[in-house]
Design a protein around this motif. Structure first.
Motif, PDB file in Angstrom:
ATOM      1  N   ASN A  65       0.917  -1.430  -0.073  1.00 18.82           N
ATOM      2  CA  ASN A  65       0.010   0.347   0.154  1.00 18.82           C
ATOM      3  C   ASN A  65       1.117   1.129   0.434  1.00 18.82           C
ATOM      4  O   ASN A  65       0.267   2.503  -0.299  1.00 18.82           O
ATOM      5  N   GLY A  66       1.674   1.172   0.394  1.00 21.00           N
ATOM      6  CA  GLY A  66       3.214   2.229   0.171  1.00 21.00           C
ATOM      7  C   GLY A  66       2.717   3.029  -0.487  1.00 21.00           C
ATOM      8  O   GLY A  66       3.061   4.484  -0.848  1.00 21.00           O
ATOM      9  N   GLN A  67       2.826   2.412  -2.742  1.00 20.39           N
ATOM     10  CA  GLN A  67       3.350   3.751  -3.115  1.00 20.39           C
ATOM     11  C   GLN A  67       1.828   4.756  -3.254  1.00 20.39           C
ATOM     12  O   GLN A  67       2.211   5.709  -4.186  1.00 20.39           O
ATOM     13  N   THR A  68       0.816   4.251  -3.271  1.00 17.85           N
ATOM     14  CA  THR A  68      -0.241   5.419  -3.391  1.00 17.85           C
ATOM     15  C   THR A  68       0.337   6.262  -2.108  1.00 17.85           C
ATOM     16  O   THR A  68      -0.569   7.447  -2.874  1.00 17.85           O
ATOM     17  N   GLY A  69       0.613   6.018  -1.375  1.00 14.26           N
ATOM     18  CA  GLY A  69       0.742   7.278   0.149  1.00 14.26           C
ATOM     19  C   GLY A  69       2.059   8.727  -0.456  1.00 14.26           C
ATOM     20  O   GLY A  69       1.727   9.556  -0.947  1.00 14.26           O
ATOM     21  N   CYS A  70       3.384   7.253  -0.984  1.00 15.93           N
ATOM     22  CA  CYS A  70       4.101   8.392  -1.445  1.00 15.93           C
ATOM     23  C   CYS A  70       3.717   9.156  -2.812  1.00 15.93           C
ATOM     24  O   CYS A  70       4.051  10.444  -3.219  1.00 15.93           O
ATOM     25  N   PHE A  71       3.005   8.613  -3.359  1.00 15.82           N
ATOM     26  CA  PHE A  71       1.832   9.527  -5.016  1.00 15.82           C
ATOM     27  C   PHE A  71       1.472  11.062  -4.242  1.00 15.82           C
ATOM     28  O   PHE A  71       1.421  11.831  -4.699  1.00 15.82           O
ATOM     29  N   GLN A  72       0.844  10.869  -3.573  1.00 15.70           N
ATOM     30  CA  GLN A  72       0.106  11.979  -2.735  1.00 15.70           C
ATOM     31  C   GLN A  72       0.356  12.527  -1.969  1.00 15.70           C
ATOM     32  O   GLN A  72       0.228  14.138  -2.303  1.00 15.70           O
ATOM     33  N   GLN A  73       1.646  12.023  -1.227  1.00 16.29           N
ATOM     34  CA  GLN A  73       2.574  13.049  -0.910  1.00 16.29           C
ATOM     35  C   GLN A  73       3.614  13.873  -2.550  1.00 16.29           C
ATOM     36  O   GLN A  73       3.251  15.393  -1.392  1.00 16.29           O
ATOM     37  N   PHE A  74       3.844  12.942  -3.335  1.00 15.72           N
ATOM     38  CA  PHE A  74       4.535  14.198  -4.482  1.00 15.72           C
ATOM     39  C   PHE A  74       3.474  15.360  -4.635  1.00 15.72           C
ATOM     40  O   PHE A  74       3.593  16.112  -5.156  1.00 15.72           O
ATOM     41  N   LEU A  75       2.119  14.926  -5.243  1.00 17.01           N
ATOM     42  CA  LEU A  75       1.169  15.508  -5.196  1.00 17.01           C
ATOM     43  C   LEU A  75       1.194  16.425  -4.375  1.00 17.01           C
ATOM     44  O   LEU A  75       0.706  18.153  -5.167  1.00 17.01           O
ATOM     45  N   ALA A  76       0.881  17.258  -3.384  1.00 19.59           N
ATOM     46  CA  ALA A  76       0.793  17.843  -1.754  1.00 19.59           C
ATOM     47  C   ALA A  76       2.227  18.420  -2.302  1.00 19.59           C
ATOM     48  O   ALA A  76       1.701  19.812  -2.045  1.00 19.59           O
ATOM     49  N   LYS A  77       3.025  18.521  -2.409  1.00 18.55           N
ATOM     50  CA  LYS A  77       4.221  18.769  -2.504  1.00 18.55           C
ATOM     51  C   LYS A  77       4.607  19.553  -3.835  1.00 18.55           C
ATOM     52  O   LYS A  77       4.859  21.155  -3.656  1.00 18.55           O
ATOM     53  N   ALA A  78       3.758  19.128  -4.443  1.00 19.98           N
ATOM     54  CA  ALA A  78       4.453  19.675  -6.284  1.00 19.98           C
ATOM     55  C   ALA A  78       3.091  21.188  -5.983  1.00 19.98           C
ATOM     56  O   ALA A  78       3.347  22.020  -6.550  1.00 19.98           O
TER      57      ALA A  78
END
Length: 137
Positions: A108-121
């Motif tokens: 389940n880790g990849q979905t959270g990392c992508f969400q954090q990447f989008l929030a930072k962007a």
């Protein structure tokens, strides 16, 4: 007639060894002991039958107080943390391995990392827009 001759031998074998040496059990139960704390001038209850009553007397001003072991606890150097902040910490720690958690273990880790990447962007884009136009709030 021969079977009657072996009857005492069978009785001797069926009796456990040392059964005659076992101590006798008394019919009276052991004494009952009650330990009470009485306050002020309250009377200590009388014992009845085989009961033994032991009373400890305390002053009247101790009747409704906390026991001494719970009074005057030393304060810790660390200030108390609000329960809301504590629950956020627990939620963060317990989130590992759940969906949107951004960790390397589990599926389940990849979905959270992508969400954090989008929030930072998004945050960087908003910051750049604010810097570009001085009249924007």
């Amino acid at each position: 007639m021969k079977t009657l001759a072996f009857l005492p031998l069978l009785v001797a074998v069926a009796t456990p060894v040392g059964a005659q040496d076992m101590p006798k059990v008394s019919a009276t139960p052991p004494e009952r002991i009650s330990q009470l704390t009485v306050f002020g001038s309250d009377p200590c209850p009388r014992s009845t039958g085989d009961e033994i009553v032991i009373c400890a007397r305390m002053p009247e001003n101790e009747r409704y107080r906390l026991p001494k072991r719970f009074r005057n606890k030393p304060k810790s150097d660390q200030p108390a943390m609000a329960w809301g902040a504590r629950s956020l910490d627990l939620e963060y720690v317990n989130r590992q391995g759940l969906p949107n958690s951004c960790n390397t273990g589990g599926s389940n880790g990849q979905t959270g990392c992508f969400q954090q990447f989008l929030a930072k962007a998004r945050a960087e884009r908003d910051y750049d827009r604010r810097q570009a136009s001085p009249d924007a709030p």
